[in-house]
Design an enzyme around this catalytic site. Structure first.
Site, PDB file in Angstrom:
ATOM      1  N   HIS A  22      33.919  43.649  40.341  1.00  0.00           N
ATOM      2  CA  HIS A  22      34.851  42.802  39.590  1.00  0.00           C
ATOM      3  C   HIS A  22      35.311  43.495  38.306  1.00  0.00           C
ATOM      4  CE1 HIS A  22      36.468  38.884  38.207  1.00  0.00           C
ATOM      5  NE2 HIS A  22      36.150  39.345  36.999  1.00  0.00           N
ATOM      6  N   GLU A  23      34.367  43.984  37.532  1.00  0.00           N
ATOM      7  CA  GLU A  23      34.720  44.617  36.255  1.00  0.00           C
ATOM      8  C   GLU A  23      35.457  45.939  36.467  1.00  0.00           C
ATOM      9  OE1 GLU A  23      34.573  42.987  33.625  1.00  0.00           O
ATOM     10  OE2 GLU A  23      33.299  41.359  34.343  1.00  0.00           O
ATOM     11  N   HIS A  26      39.170  45.306  36.672  1.00  0.00           N
ATOM     12  CA  HIS A  26      39.788  45.243  35.345  1.00  0.00           C
ATOM     13  C   HIS A  26      39.934  46.647  34.749  1.00  0.00           C
ATOM     14  CE1 HIS A  26      39.586  40.930  35.272  1.00  0.00           C
ATOM     15  NE2 HIS A  26      38.265  40.870  35.201  1.00  0.00           N
TER      16      HIS A  26
END
Length: 453
Positions: A22-23, A26
């Site tokens: 997920h990170e 980003h």
């Protein structure tokens, strides 16, 4: 103790991997948009490990593995020099900021596709969904569903195994009717059954969808032969051993019927009863101490911590769900899309009250699921990772200001009105969002502890 450690380790591995994915979403899009990333952290709290890359980004693994973050250069948080403003998140266009924020959930969805793809390449060992029994006067009984038939579809959706059936049925919770397609074993002629589900009461945390409809899946015959013992329970303490065949209990001959033995034990809480066992061809008389534990109905029931032996599955009932490299990708896309749509349906049912908040699960249930799936096989663990990754992506899209979805909502407003949402409104939104999120987490944790009780 081992089960606790195994579940915890599996949970940390699963959550750490999904948070990293997920990170990284980003992080990768931020870099592509020319934003300077100052820190990439997996976990919170005390730093356990750190390193730096050539661009000066600090990569950290922290003590508490319940989240992560990507810290970017941002004028709203730090003082930024004129020459560095071009690298700040706040200086990017609305579309770029939206892309950076949306990249986290999108990365989770892409990871689910990869996990399903690997799962289908490895192959999943399963069994055909053969009906064992149909409860009298149940929803299935009234629709003329019969035992010893295979369920091949739910509302025309193919169902190769029980997992597919449960997923399909959960998606139709709240519908007034559901169509089941069944065939005779090893036949291709399909009979359709229209189930009237207007009065269908199904609580996913307490039972499977099939049992709530009155259908018991086929299982091989259960033999009164000890397959496993709970070291902390009274069965092993009384002298029972793995391999013992239980012949009689309280003077009653069992005739190979395990359920009769279970009934006797459950009625004999905190008593000592005589049993006979066949051990390596010799008869042994044992004074069996029966302990107690709380049953699902809240009442105490007899318990000795003994698991029986199952007859082998018929070979014709076993299946291997596996695909080639090209077909596996198509199936992975379908599975991911089906899970995404199912998750949104479940959210809608929670909001409308069709599904109770008692069915929300928290980190304890997730840890148990991680341990159980990891203990079965890599393929099942991959399925679990795909499921949690999709849910993590969807939760982050909720329009709560503290989540990615809330930031996207603010940027959408900025796009429409031509100027950012005021800092005061954003601050109020963050407080409300944090309160809602904390409330949902508290409910999920309460449900977890209630299930452990």
């Amino acid at each position: 103790m081992f089960e606790f450690l195994w579940n915890t380790a599996s949970f940390v591995v699963a959550l750490g991997l999904l948070i990293t994915v997920h990170e990284y979403g980003h992080f990768w899009v931020a870099r592509k948009c020319g934003v300077r990333v100052e820190k990439f952290s997996i976990g919170f709290g005390k730093t356990l490990w750190r390193t730096f890359d050539k661009q000066g980004t600090e990569f950290v693994i922290a003590l508490i593995p319940l989240g992560g973050f990507v810290k970017m250069l941002d004028e709203r948080v730090d003082e930024v020099s004129e020459e560095d403003k071009q690298y700040a998140f706040s200086s990017k266009t609305v579309y770029q900021r939206m892309a950076i924020v949306a990249a986290g959930p999108i990365a989770n969805f892409l990871f689910a596709i990869v996990a399903f793809y690997l799962m289908f390449l490895l192959g999943v060992a399963s069994v055909k969904p053969i009906i064992g029994e149909v409860e009298a006067d149940s929803i299935a009984y009234r629709a003329n569903v019969e035992a010893q038939r295979q369920i091949v579809s739910v509302n025309d959706q193919p169902t190769p195994d029980w997992q597919a059936i449960n997923m399909a049925l959960v998606g139709h919770l709240g519908d007034s009717s559901i169509t089941l397609g069944t065939t005779a074993i090893d036949s291709t002629y399909v009979v359709t059954h229209q189930l009237n589900t207007q009065d269908w009461h199904f609580e996913p945390s307490k039972m499977t969808s099939m049992h709530s409809l009155g259908i018991t899946p086929f299982l091989p015959k259960i033999l009164p032969k000890v397959a496993a013992l709970d070291a902390k329970a009274t069965g092993q303490q009384s002298g029972l051993q793995i391999g013992d065949e239980i012949i009689s209990a309280q003077g009653r001959n069992l005739d190979g019927n395990w359920q009769d033995f279970v009934d006797i034990i459950q009625r004999s809480s905190n008593k000592t009863i005589p049993i006979e066992v066949d051990r390596d061809g010799k008869i042994h008389n044992i004074s069996l101490i029966v302990g107690t534990r709380q049953g699902s109905d809240g009442h105490n029931t007899g318990y000795i911590g003994v698991s029986p032996t199952l007859e082998p599955w018929p070979e014709s009932y076993k299946i291997e769900i596996t695909y080639g490299p090209i077909e596996a990708f198509s199936k992975a896309l379908d599975s991911t899309w089906n899970l995404i749509t199912l998750s949104f349906k479940m959210i809608g049912k929670l909001l409308t009250g069709i599904l109770s908040v008692e069915n929300l699960s928290g980190p304890i249930s997730i840890a148990q699921g991680a341990g159980e799936s990891a203990g079965v096989s890599l393929a099942y663990f991959l399925h679990f990772l795909a499921l949690i990754s999709i849910n993590l992506g969807i939760i982050n899209l909720f329009p709560l200001p503290i989540l990615d979805g809330g930031h996207l909502f603010y940027y959408f407003i900025e796009l429409v009105r031509g100027r950012p949402v005021s800092e005061k409104a954003q601050e109020l939104g963050f407080k409300v969002g944090a309160l809602i999120l904390f409330s949902l987490m508290s409910i999920a944790l309460f449900n977890d502890f209630s299930r452990l009780a």
